[in-house]
Design a protein around this motif. Structure first.
Motif, PDB file in Angstrom:
ATOM      1  N   GLN A 115     -54.241 -73.538  -5.112  1.00  0.00           N
ATOM      2  CA  GLN A 115     -54.002 -73.329  -3.673  1.00  0.00           C
ATOM      3  C   GLN A 115     -53.469 -71.916  -3.444  1.00  0.00           C
ATOM      4  N   SER A 116     -54.366 -70.933  -3.478  1.00  0.00           N
ATOM      5  CA  SER A 116     -53.876 -69.546  -3.374  1.00  0.00           C
ATOM      6  C   SER A 116     -53.195 -69.294  -2.032  1.00  0.00           C
ATOM      7  N   ALA A 117     -53.752 -69.827  -0.958  1.00  0.00           N
ATOM      8  CA  ALA A 117     -53.134 -69.639   0.360  1.00  0.00           C
ATOM      9  C   ALA A 117     -51.769 -70.317   0.385  1.00  0.00           C
ATOM     10  N   GLY A 118     -51.703 -71.514  -0.209  1.00  0.00           N
ATOM     11  CA  GLY A 118     -50.457 -72.265  -0.245  1.00  0.00           C
ATOM     12  C   GLY A 118     -49.365 -71.506  -0.991  1.00  0.00           C
TER      13      GLY A 118
ATOM     14  N   PHE B 147     -40.048 -60.040  11.161  1.00  0.00           N
ATOM     15  CA  PHE B 147     -38.742 -59.996  11.824  1.00  0.00           C
ATOM     16  C   PHE B 147     -37.673 -59.528  10.832  1.00  0.00           C
TER      17      PHE B 147
ATOM     18  N   ILE C 156     -48.067 -68.632   1.213  1.00  0.00           N
ATOM     19  CA  ILE C 156     -47.242 -69.152   2.320  1.00  0.00           C
ATOM     20  C   ILE C 156     -45.907 -69.658   1.775  1.00  0.00           C
TER      21      ILE C 156
ATOM     22  N   VAL D 245     -44.948 -67.819   9.298  1.00  0.00           N
ATOM     23  CA  VAL D 245     -44.249 -67.239   8.154  1.00  0.00           C
ATOM     24  C   VAL D 245     -44.308 -65.707   8.226  1.00  0.00           C
ATOM     25  N   TRP D 246     -45.463 -65.168   8.578  1.00  0.00           N
ATOM     26  CA  TRP D 246     -45.602 -63.699   8.673  1.00  0.00           C
ATOM     27  C   TRP D 246     -44.722 -63.146   9.798  1.00  0.00           C
TER      28      TRP D 246
ATOM     29  N   PHE E 194     -54.567 -66.352   7.553  1.00  0.00           N
ATOM     30  CA  PHE E 194     -55.506 -67.080   6.700  1.00  0.00           C
ATOM     31  C   PHE E 194     -55.316 -68.587   6.751  1.00  0.00           C
ATOM     32  N   ALA E 195     -54.255 -69.075   7.376  1.00  0.00           N
ATOM     33  CA  ALA E 195     -54.049 -70.534   7.404  1.00  0.00           C
ATOM     34  C   ALA E 195     -53.488 -70.982   8.747  1.00  0.00           C
TER      35      ALA E 195
ATOM     36  N   GLY F 167     -57.309 -73.747   1.900  1.00  0.00           N
ATOM     37  CA  GLY F 167     -56.538 -73.518   0.675  1.00  0.00           C
ATOM     38  C   GLY F 167     -56.796 -72.178   0.033  1.00  0.00           C
ATOM     39  N   GLU F 168     -57.778 -71.415   0.560  1.00  0.00           N
ATOM     40  CA  GLU F 168     -58.071 -70.119  -0.040  1.00  0.00           C
ATOM     41  C   GLU F 168     -57.583 -68.984   0.859  1.00  0.00           C
ATOM     42  N   LEU F 169     -57.434 -67.825   0.237  1.00  0.00           N
ATOM     43  CA  LEU F 169     -56.898 -66.673   0.970  1.00  0.00           C
ATOM     44  C   LEU F 169     -57.988 -65.791   1.562  1.00  0.00           C
TER      45      LEU F 169
ATOM     46  N   ALA G 161     -38.061 -66.125   3.442  1.00  0.00           N
ATOM     47  CA  ALA G 161     -37.535 -66.102   4.817  1.00  0.00           C
ATOM     48  C   ALA G 161     -36.438 -67.156   4.978  1.00  0.00           C
TER      49      ALA G 161
ATOM     50  N   MET H 237     -53.821 -79.364   3.090  1.00  0.00           N
ATOM     51  CA  MET H 237     -53.170 -78.240   2.433  1.00  0.00           C
ATOM     52  C   MET H 237     -51.808 -77.965   3.047  1.00  0.00           C
TER      53      MET H 237
ATOM     54  N   ALA I 158     -41.856 -64.385  10.692  1.00  0.00           N
ATOM     55  CA  ALA I 158     -40.484 -64.378  10.151  1.00  0.00           C
ATOM     56  C   ALA I 158     -40.289 -63.210   9.186  1.00  0.00           C
ATOM     57  N   LEU I 159     -41.303 -62.947   8.359  1.00  0.00           N
ATOM     58  CA  LEU I 159     -41.182 -61.844   7.393  1.00  0.00           C
ATOM     59  C   LEU I 159     -41.125 -60.497   8.109  1.00  0.00           C
TER      60      LEU I 159
ATOM     61  N   LEU J 287     -53.282 -60.627   3.548  1.00  0.00           N
ATOM     62  CA  LEU J 287     -51.879 -60.347   3.187  1.00  0.00           C
ATOM     63  C   LEU J 287     -51.180 -59.513   4.251  1.00  0.00           C
TER      64      LEU J 287
ATOM     65  N   PHE K 225     -42.259 -58.887   0.181  1.00  0.00           N
ATOM     66  CA  PHE K 225     -43.182 -58.820   1.317  1.00  0.00           C
ATOM     67  C   PHE K 225     -43.071 -57.487   2.060  1.00  0.00           C
TER      68      PHE K 225
ATOM     69  N   LEU L  40     -49.343 -71.919  10.652  1.00  0.00           N
ATOM     70  CA  LEU L  40     -48.325 -71.944   9.600  1.00  0.00           C
ATOM     71  C   LEU L  40     -48.162 -70.573   8.955  1.00  0.00           C
ATOM     72  N   SER L  41     -49.279 -69.983   8.522  1.00  0.00           N
ATOM     73  CA  SER L  41     -49.162 -68.667   7.879  1.00  0.00           C
ATOM     74  C   SER L  41     -48.713 -67.613   8.890  1.00  0.00           C
TER      75      SER L  41
END
Lengths: 535, 102, 96
Positions: free
Chosen positions: C62-65, A369, C68, A363-364, A355-356, A310-312, C75, C1, A366-367, A350, A216, A359-360
């Motif tokens: 599930q590309s986003a999944g 950090f 993540i 995570v970003w 994108f989500a 579910g998509e990016l 992490a 998701m 944390a990455l 990215l 990442f 939750l996303s």
């Protein structure tokens, strides 16, 4: 893991270290602000929440509001219109047109209306060059200050963008060389030796965090570098070489034209009806609306949507701006799917991790950090290894100052912002004063404390206290209370307050643990932990 | 010949190599990456949406620069590294020139 | 998701914890003799198990999944390494 001859490894280690040490502090600033900027929207919502909130970010009644403000606008600016949620329940409507300045350079000027998304009343009106309008947005000034620091380090265009682009490259080079020089990448994935050899401990802390974060770090550096270089240098150069300097034609080629040119006047289509239709078609909410050639027969409404579940990558929907008829759905670039367009569409999600939903973003965060941790531990390791030389010892002071002072200076910005909002002062200036004031104080503190562990402890204590006081200051300065926010369905205000209080608690607990372990150590060992002469 | 006489030329040779390497990995590698990006529009396929030749070089520019930077620093033969980077510069410079003066 | 992605993250994190607890180099460095390290084959098997949830997400489109899951796994892997090291130190097993 990768077996290279020793001479090559030495060379790569030198590239890894020097690239990091020369620009590492600026890179650290960009990463730290990037970590916070992941929650840009939430920061805007939290810092300037209006007391009521509409059910949708683009609510019904937007069409009437758009026509009302269009009638109040100089027709010269009624060329293109951008509409986006501005945070805190506001909507920004920006009418703008392309012009050339006295030197013949292309500039965009316009009129921006800030509306209360619930009542649709105009809260603020701004007019001028688009580059200048950004700094006048008071409601989003807290997030904007952070984002400006992240994107261009508050330097003028294009120098700031160019510099952050170079910093992205430095990070990529550090990631690639780090991968190549580490012979036991997988074997040492869980090895964190807590010995008394501080250098070995520091080396393990840097290597382990760097190894986990490697994929990442590369992705974030690459995408960030792309964003900086694309606007600072690549696209203008591309326009010059491939389109004879015609930027409009370049963007038209890249984005794709869906409506043939026809400059006759036509009444704008019903935007509310278009919004109802796009929600049905896409099943998602729009994030941004762009209307080209407002009030003309060839007007086109482009709605940029959230990615499907579910998509990016997001797609956009295009409607006629005159009839309101659906024309087509299309990728962000080009009129039909393509490899280049798909690659481009991936870069935003990215880099921003948006994108989500939460939750996303979490995570970003944390990455990011982890990225900041890797950069700081790398710089500390490099300077501690050379602490015997006076020049590197001085560099060590600067690394400690920036490493621990910068997060603290960033935490001071909301204090400047809230006080400015309550007193009517300029929000950006107040934040700059708070930022620089705390930066100066931390420099004095670093010189005074001298020891790494003492500086770290003080930084944790001060950060904890700063975050603890932030929700209180927000309330004192007229911010929305928890009960009012929850009644209006504005969850983000208590959520951010709670996140700050939790982070404050963690900082204070870590500081307390550090104080306890320092007391347990003999005085001789505490002294040996210093970087400063005689410490 | 004294010890100082044998050491000094070697040190000055190493210093010259260092600056030549820095010139190659810094400004020349950047210029080569920039020209490769701009010249790439001429030879990359345009793809289904007729934009790939424009989008791909811009998107990949950071990767191209990173690769050229590392290559310029790591190739043991400095002359060969100069040859590769200057060839890229010349080739894509010529491609761009033909487009500009078309 | 989100639910499926969270489940995938939890599964991979649990497997990472298993690998980390009995990681040979970590145990050797920490001077732990009370736990038997995993063999190379066991580690390979567990690594495959840690990757499996991501693979399943990818197969489900599930590309986003997937992204993540990957981000959260690295992490959490880092966090687990820190926690394991702190735990070792907390039990006084630091090698002098």
């Amino acid at each position: 893991m990768v077996k290279l001859p020793q001479s090559e490894t030495k060379k790569l280690l030198a590239i890894h270290g020097w690239s990091g040490v020369l620009l590492g502090l600026l890179l650290y600033a960009v990463i730290c602000t990037g970590v916070a900027a992941v929650f840009e929207d939430e920061i805007k919502d939290w810092s300037s929440a209006l007391p009521t909130r509409a059910a949708a970010e683009f609510p019904a009644g937007l069409d009437a509001a758009m026509r009302r403000v269009a009638a109040e606008t100089d027709p010269h600016f009624l060329h293109d219109l951008s509409i986006w949620p501005a945070g805190g329940g506001r909507l920004n409507l920006l009418f703008h047109t392309h012009e050339t300045d006295a030197k013949g350079r292309p500039v965009e000027r316009g009129v921006e209306y800030e509306l209360d998304g619930n009542t649709m009343q105009t809260v603020a009106r701004r007019e001028g060059r688009l580059d200048d309008l950004g700094s006048a947005r008071r409601s989003s000034a807290l997030a904007d200050f952070l984002v400006e620091l992240h994107v261009r380090l508050h330097l003028p265009n294009p120098y700031g963008l160019f510099l952050t682009g170079v910093l992205g490259l430095v990070m990529m080079i550090a990631a690639v060389t780090g991968f190549l020089i580490h012979r036991h990448l997988i074997k040492e994935l869980f090895t964190l030796r807590r010995r008394r050899d501080r250098l070995l401990t520091a080396r393990d802390a840097h290597v382990v965090a760097g190894t986990w974060n490697l994929p990442f770090a590369f992705i974030l550096a690459f995408t960030g570098s792309f964003f900086s270089f694309a606007s600072a240098f690549a696209l203008p150069a591309m326009a010059m070489v491939a389109f004879g300097g015609d930027r409009d034609r370049m963007f038209e080629t890249l984005i794709g034209r869906t409506v043939a040119e026809d400059s006759r006047a036509a009444a704008p289509a019903d935007l509310d009806a278009v919004l109802r239709d796009v929600r049905q078609r896409a099943g998602e909410e729009p994030t941004f609306i762009s209307i080209e050639h407002y009030g003309r027969v060839d007007a086109a409404i482009t709605l940029f949507m959230e990615p499907k579940r579910g998509e990016l990558t997001p797609i956009s929907y295009v409607y006629s701006g005159a009839s309101g008829a659906f024309l087509q759905d299309k990728p962000l670039l080009g009129l039909q799917p393509s490899f280049g367009g798909q690659l481009y569409a991936l870069i935003g999600p990215l880099h921003f991790g948006n994108f989500a939903g939460p939750l996303s973003k979490a995570v970003w965060f944390a990455l990011g950090f982890a990225g900041a941790y890797v950069t700081l531990t790398g710089l500390l390791l490099w300077t501690q290894r050379r602490a015997g030389q006076p020049a590197w010892r001085r560099m060590g002071i600067v690394v400690h100052w920036v490493g621990y002072g910068l997060p603290l200076a960033l935490l001071a910005c909301p204090y400047g912002y809230f006080i400015a909002v309550a007193s009517g002062a300029d929000a950006i200036t107040a934040q700059a004063i708070a930022f620089l004031g705390v930066a100066a104080l931390t420099f004095a503190a670093v010189l005074l404390l001298r020891r790494h562990d003492a500086i770290q402890r003080a930084a944790l204590l001060a950060s904890g206290a700063a975050m603890l006081g932030m929700p209180l200051l927000r309330l004192v300065c007229g911010g929305l209370g928890w009960s009012s926010a929850l009644r209006a369905g504005i969850v983000v205000v208590p959520a951010v307050d709670l996140a700050l209080l939790s982070a404050a608690l963690i900082c204070l607990l870590l500081a307390a643990r550090s104080i306890r372990s320092a007391r347990a150590l003999p005085v001789r060992e505490v002294r040996a932990a210093g970087w400063a002469p005689g410490a | 010949m004294t010890a100082a006489e044998t050491v000094l030329p070697a040190a000055s040779f190493a210093r010259r190599r260092f600056w030549l390497r820095t010139l190659l990995a810094g400004p020349l590698a950047f210029a080569a990456a920039a020209l490769l990006m701009l010249g790439g529009t001429a030879w990359l396929p345009a793809g289904r949406a007729q934009i790939d030749n424009l989008v791909l070089p811009v998107v990949l520019f950071p990767l191209i620069w990173t690769a050229l930077f590392l290559y310029a620093l790591l190739d043991a033969r400095l002359l060969r590294a100069y040859g590769v980077i200057v060839a890229l510069l010349a080739l894509h410079g010529a491609l761009i020139a033909t487009r500009l003066w078309k | 998701m989100s639910g499926v992605t969270l489940l995938a993250i939890a599964c991979s994190a649990a497997v990472l914890l298993l690998i980390g607890r009995r990681d040979p180099k970590r145990l050797r460095a920490a001077g732990r003799c009370d736990l038997a390290p995993y063999s190379a084959a066991q580690r390979r098997g567990l690594a495959a198990a840690a990757l499996l949830p991501g693979l399943l997400l990818a197969l489900a489109g599930q590309s986003a999944g997937v992204v993540i899951w990957l981000g959260a796994s690295v992490a959490l892997g880092w966090l687990l390494t820190q926690m394991l090291a702190a735990g070792v130190a907390g039990r006084g097993k630091v090698r002098r």
